[in-house]
Design a protein around this motif. Structure first.
Motif, PDB file in Angstrom:
ATOM      1  N   PRO A   5     -28.428  -8.952 -21.916  1.00  0.00           N
ATOM      2  CA  PRO A   5     -27.191  -9.035 -22.299  1.00  0.00           C
ATOM      3  C   PRO A   5     -25.899  -8.350 -21.679  1.00  0.00           C
ATOM      4  O   PRO A   5     -26.376  -7.183 -20.664  1.00  0.00           O
ATOM      5  CB  PRO A   5     -27.210  -8.030 -23.750  1.00  0.00           C
ATOM      6  N   GLU A   6     -24.932  -8.700 -21.628  1.00  0.00           N
ATOM      7  CA  GLU A   6     -23.975  -8.251 -20.452  1.00  0.00           C
ATOM      8  C   GLU A   6     -23.738  -6.851 -20.827  1.00  0.00           C
ATOM      9  O   GLU A   6     -23.479  -6.179 -19.717  1.00  0.00           O
ATOM     10  CB  GLU A   6     -22.575  -9.107 -20.659  1.00  0.00           C
ATOM     11  N   HIS A   7     -23.541  -6.305 -21.937  1.00  0.00           N
ATOM     12  CA  HIS A   7     -23.064  -4.951 -22.163  1.00  0.00           C
ATOM     13  C   HIS A   7     -24.078  -4.152 -21.617  1.00  0.00           C
ATOM     14  O   HIS A   7     -23.864  -3.071 -21.103  1.00  0.00           O
ATOM     15  CB  HIS A   7     -22.978  -4.779 -23.736  1.00  0.00           C
ATOM     16  N   ARG A  22     -13.939  -0.402 -20.456  1.00  0.00           N
ATOM     17  CA  ARG A  22     -14.273   0.272 -21.873  1.00  0.00           C
ATOM     18  C   ARG A  22     -14.466  -0.729 -22.963  1.00  0.00           C
ATOM     19  O   ARG A  22     -13.669  -1.855 -23.037  1.00  0.00           O
ATOM     20  CB  ARG A  22     -13.298   1.200 -22.453  1.00  0.00           C
ATOM     21  N   GLY A  23     -15.820  -0.558 -23.501  1.00  0.00           N
ATOM     22  CA  GLY A  23     -15.954  -1.581 -24.685  1.00  0.00           C
ATOM     23  C   GLY A  23     -17.049  -1.292 -25.600  1.00  0.00           C
ATOM     24  O   GLY A  23     -17.344  -0.132 -25.936  1.00  0.00           O
ATOM     25  N   ALA A  36     -13.971  -1.994 -32.396  1.00  0.00           N
ATOM     26  CA  ALA A  36     -12.635  -1.925 -31.248  1.00  0.00           C
ATOM     27  C   ALA A  36     -11.767  -0.771 -31.611  1.00  0.00           C
ATOM     28  O   ALA A  36     -10.845  -0.715 -30.748  1.00  0.00           O
ATOM     29  CB  ALA A  36     -11.993  -3.481 -31.333  1.00  0.00           C
ATOM     30  N   ASP A  37     -11.771  -0.065 -32.497  1.00  0.00           N
ATOM     31  CA  ASP A  37     -11.143   0.815 -32.751  1.00  0.00           C
ATOM     32  C   ASP A  37     -11.244   2.056 -31.695  1.00  0.00           C
ATOM     33  O   ASP A  37     -12.199   2.533 -31.281  1.00  0.00           O
ATOM     34  CB  ASP A  37     -11.621   1.440 -34.039  1.00  0.00           C
ATOM     35  N   GLY A  38      -9.874   2.216 -31.205  1.00  0.00           N
ATOM     36  CA  GLY A  38      -9.820   3.243 -30.108  1.00  0.00           C
ATOM     37  C   GLY A  38      -9.673   2.463 -28.719  1.00  0.00           C
ATOM     38  O   GLY A  38      -9.330   3.240 -27.746  1.00  0.00           O
ATOM     39  N   LEU A  39      -9.833   1.090 -28.707  1.00  0.00           N
ATOM     40  CA  LEU A  39      -9.787   0.462 -27.668  1.00  0.00           C
ATOM     41  C   LEU A  39      -8.174  -0.040 -27.368  1.00  0.00           C
ATOM     42  O   LEU A  39      -7.644  -0.316 -28.110  1.00  0.00           O
ATOM     43  CB  LEU A  39     -10.819  -0.818 -27.684  1.00  0.00           C
ATOM     44  N   ALA A  40      -7.796  -0.121 -26.268  1.00  0.00           N
ATOM     45  CA  ALA A  40      -6.422  -0.363 -25.891  1.00  0.00           C
ATOM     46  C   ALA A  40      -6.139  -1.973 -25.932  1.00  0.00           C
ATOM     47  O   ALA A  40      -6.823  -2.294 -25.044  1.00  0.00           O
ATOM     48  CB  ALA A  40      -5.683   0.515 -24.870  1.00  0.00           C
ATOM     49  N   VAL A  94     -16.542  -6.483 -27.529  1.00  0.00           N
ATOM     50  CA  VAL A  94     -15.277  -6.526 -27.722  1.00  0.00           C
ATOM     51  C   VAL A  94     -14.676  -5.342 -26.379  1.00  0.00           C
ATOM     52  O   VAL A  94     -15.446  -4.203 -26.291  1.00  0.00           O
ATOM     53  CB  VAL A  94     -14.602  -6.258 -28.882  1.00  0.00           C
ATOM     54  N   GLU A  95     -13.945  -5.700 -25.411  1.00  0.00           N
ATOM     55  CA  GLU A  95     -13.613  -4.848 -24.359  1.00  0.00           C
ATOM     56  C   GLU A  95     -11.913  -4.727 -24.277  1.00  0.00           C
ATOM     57  O   GLU A  95     -11.355  -5.729 -24.684  1.00  0.00           O
ATOM     58  CB  GLU A  95     -14.070  -5.249 -23.029  1.00  0.00           C
ATOM     59  N   GLU A  96     -11.512  -3.767 -23.486  1.00  0.00           N
ATOM     60  CA  GLU A  96     -10.265  -3.771 -23.109  1.00  0.00           C
ATOM     61  C   GLU A  96     -10.106  -4.825 -21.720  1.00  0.00           C
ATOM     62  O   GLU A  96     -10.902  -4.603 -20.939  1.00  0.00           O
ATOM     63  CB  GLU A  96      -9.783  -2.254 -22.511  1.00  0.00           C
ATOM     64  N   GLN A  97      -9.207  -5.507 -21.929  1.00  0.00           N
ATOM     65  CA  GLN A  97      -8.815  -6.359 -21.013  1.00  0.00           C
ATOM     66  C   GLN A  97      -8.558  -5.937 -19.873  1.00  0.00           C
ATOM     67  O   GLN A  97      -7.330  -5.077 -19.781  1.00  0.00           O
ATOM     68  CB  GLN A  97      -8.087  -7.677 -21.429  1.00  0.00           C
TER      69      GLN A  97
END
Length: 695
Positions: A5-7, A22-23, A36-40, A94-97
């Motif tokens: 898996p990618e992560h 970050r993800g 996703a809480d805390g990700l910008a 889910v990641e910060e883009q």
């Protein structure tokens, strides 16, 4: 085939210093918001699992999401769409883009022959559209990494195009080294991968971030090829004390009889025996009933019997250092089992195996031969070839042109003795000044790469099948970017060898390296071209420019010196320099003109050309052309720190034997001679690349 898996891949590569977003992961859409809480924002959501190797193609990526809630909604919609396509993901990432930048692909693939190959190029969708990539064999150095970026047609995008910000090239180089450098991702994976890919790595002014990562491995590591038996000394291969020929007939002449005749004609001074179960002798050569009865002093056995009998013969060869199997009908004809049996027989009897499917060895100094007639004079040029026929052509055509060979080995299928092993031996041979290679499947490509990196002897390689065999793509874009031709080009750039595309160019490059290899010359790419005919000079400029050679302008003092010689009236004093050369011209003018130029500007290479047709259209004697050749030879003797090359254009217009006489005069002075500007340009470029590294 296993796909991580990618992560999981990103978590692992971050330990090599590769930046990743970050993800967090979530098992289902309902859990995405909390993950996703805390990700910008902006955020990106991706599904992962079986059937999602190419996520974008499957619609398993959503970008530009403004909140954790939007990310969850996007995951839910994605799940519905994937289900309609029969795909059930294992979860969501889910990641910060990452901020916008230039998209680059960095990948590695295991080439079947050469092992790990590193690739860099424009990434994202541009990977498939432009295929703008550069390759190197792993491990790479920092110089390799920077050279790869310089080769990209889209390099301007990284430097900042039309006012855009420049990418952090140092950061991108660090990614390349983290993947393909010593101790990097590829080295850590060893055999446990088929393909590794970061696509894209987004490169901006403040760094490089891998926003997608893929690692594909086989279900199990491929078996390593068995290492060849050690050979402490290849000397007996090229200078055997005795030779045994297996397969000669008392009734119907065959290949065995032919080779007996070759050795007799070559004046082989060692012990020569034929192997026959009952005959006392064949063609005047004494016989022994088997290789086991060959007795002492036999260092080389030549086997020319049907393929199915070869292994049995080799099992009798204990005590003989080298056995050459000329016979074909093994792997190359769809019978790998016969070749495996042959290898096992060689291991059991403790011999080194040359071939199968090869012609053998040629070494004029010792009388070792696979060619008919009297051997040529011993020289300093060595050749390793996977084609016996082509090796014979190289030797015979080369000798006709004045070349002289030290050692030539044909290896055929290379089931045991490999080109890499012979290359290392020849590079350590004080009697060899240049090495030519003809290869199709090097068998031990990684060993060849390592051998080439460790030698200083100039090497010229002709590779068969470079355009006809693309490597199959492994599973994604990186594999499709790599093919035979590009791997060989990368090998040449990393090791300094010269690749040529024809037998004629191979012979020509070896000729120049042999004659000029020991000269100490300025390490610059500039060349001086001098000769008659403005049109020919213009074409010469195109040819040498295409070979990567620079026809530098003549400095003003040199032009003044040329005018003092009476040159410049009616023609420009430029490079290429036009001077009168013909049956009524002063043959020494070229000497004086070149000396005047070299006194003001050093040129490593001077190419002087002549039109043979004009000598016999406007004259009736070969003497002026021969006088010109002597003048060129005098020029070389007077300018030992410059490589002089002679081109005799339109030689077919000269009477029989004249161009051969010209070549002989020039070669006696250390000047190689060529028939065309094109062949001279290839040879000169080989000299610069192999000897002084300027080109």
């Amino acid at each position: 085939m296993s796909v991580l898996p990618e992560h999981a891949v990103k978590a692992w590569i971050s330990g090599f210093g590769i930046g990743v977003p970050r993800g967090a992961t979530a098992p289902d859409p309902a859990s995405v918001e909390a993950s996703a809480d805390g990700l910008a924002p902006p955020l990106a959501v991706k599904a992962y699992g079986p059937g999602l190797l190419h996520k974008s193609d499957a619609g398993a990526v959503r970008l530009g999401l403004g909140s954790a809630r939007e990310a969850a909604d996007a995951a839910a919609a994605m799940l519905t769409a994937l289900a309609a396509a029969g795909i059930v993901p294992d979860g969501f990432l889910v990641e910060e883009q990452a901020a916008a930048g230039v998209e680059v692909i960095v990948g590695a693939v295991r080439d079947p022959a050469f092992g790990p190959v590193l690739l860099v190029g424009l990434g994202g969708v541009w990977t498939e559209v432009l295929r703008d990539t550069a390759l190197r064999l792993c491990p790479v150095t920092e110089d390799d990494a920077r050279a790869m970026l310089d080769e990209l047609r889209g390099r301007a995008l990284l430097d900042g195009f039309r006012g855009g910000p420049a990418a952090d090239l140092d950061a991108l180089v660090e990614v390349l080294l983290a993947v393909g450098g010593p101790g990097g991702v590829v080295e850590s994976l060893a055999d446990r991968f088929t393909e590794f890919e970061l696509n894209p790595v987004i490169c901006g002014p403040s760094g490089a971030v891998a926003v997608d990562a893929r690692l594909i491995g086989p279900d199990e590591a491929p078996p390593r090829p068995a290492p060849p038996a050690e050979a402490a000394d290849f000397g007996p291969l090229f200078a055997p004390r005795g030779v045994a020929v297996v397969g000669a007939s008392t009734k119907k002449p065959n290949f065995g009889n032919m080779f007996l005749g070759f050795y007799k004609a070559a004046g082989f001074a060692g012990r020569l025996v034929a192997v026959h179960p009952s005959a006392p002798d064949i063609d005047g050569v004494p016989c022994v009933p088997s290789l086991a009865d060959a007795g002492p002093g036999i260092d080389y056995a030549l086997v020319a019997v049907p393929a199915e009998r070869c292994a049995g013969v080799v099992r009798e060869a204990s005590g003989i250092p080298f056995v050459q199997v000329m016979s074909g009908g093994f792997r190359e004809m769809g019978h790998p089992e016969l070749e495996e049996d042959l290898i096992a027989a060689a291991r059991a009897s403790g011999v080194r195996l040359l071939g199968p499917n090869c012609m053998g060895v040629y070494a004029p100094a010792s009388g070792q031969t696979f060619l008919g007639g009297t051997p040529g004079r011993p020289g300093r040029i060595a050749v390793v070839s996977q084609s016996g026929g082509l090796a014979g052509e190289i030797v015979k055509v080369g000798e006709q042109r004045g070349l002289a060979f030290s050692k030539v080995a044909t290896v055929g299928n290379s089931a045991d003795v490999t080109p890499a092993e012979l290359l290392r031996h020849l590079a350590s041979d004080p009697g060899t000044s240049a090495i030519g290679l003809y290869l199709e499947d090097p068998r031990d490509g990684r060993g060849l790469f390592e051998a080439l990196r460790g030698i200083r002897t100039p090497v010229v390689a002709l590779v068969g099948g470079r355009s006809g065999q693309g490597r199959r793509a492994a599973a994604s874009h990186t594999g499709g970017m790599i093919g035979d031709d590009r791997v060989w080009t990368a090998l040449a750039r990393q090791t300094g060898i010269t690749l040529v595309t024809s037998q004629d160019d191979l012979i020509g490059a070896l000729d120049l390296l042999d004659l000029h290899g020991a000269r100490t010359v300025p390490g610059t790419p500039e060349v001086l071209v001098i000769g008659p005919s403005g049109g020919a000079s213009v074409l010469a400029a195109d040819v040498f420019d295409g070979a990567g050679l620079d026809l530098a302008a003549l400095p003003a003092p040199a032009r003044e010196a040329l005018r003092a010689l009476g040159l410049g009236a009616g023609s420009s004093l430029a490079n290429p320099l036009e001077i009168p050369v013909g049956p009524r011209a002063n043959p020494d003018l070229v000497r004086h003109a070149v000396a005047a130029i070299l006194s003001e500007r050093p040129f490593a290479d001077v190419i002087t050309h002549v039109n043979a047709q004009s000598f016999f259209t406007f004259g009736d004697s070969a003497d002026p052309l021969l006088a010109y050749a002597r003048a060129v030879g005098d020029l070389q003797n007077e300018q030992p720190g410059t490589r002089i090359t002679l081109v005799v254009r339109n030689g077919e217009c000269a009477p029989p034997g004249v161009t051969g006489a010209v070549r002989a005069i020039a070669r006696a002075a250390g000047v190689p001679t060529y028939r065309t500007m094109e062949s001279a340009a290839v040879a000169v470029a080989a000299g610069k690349r192999s000897v002084d590294g300027a080109a």
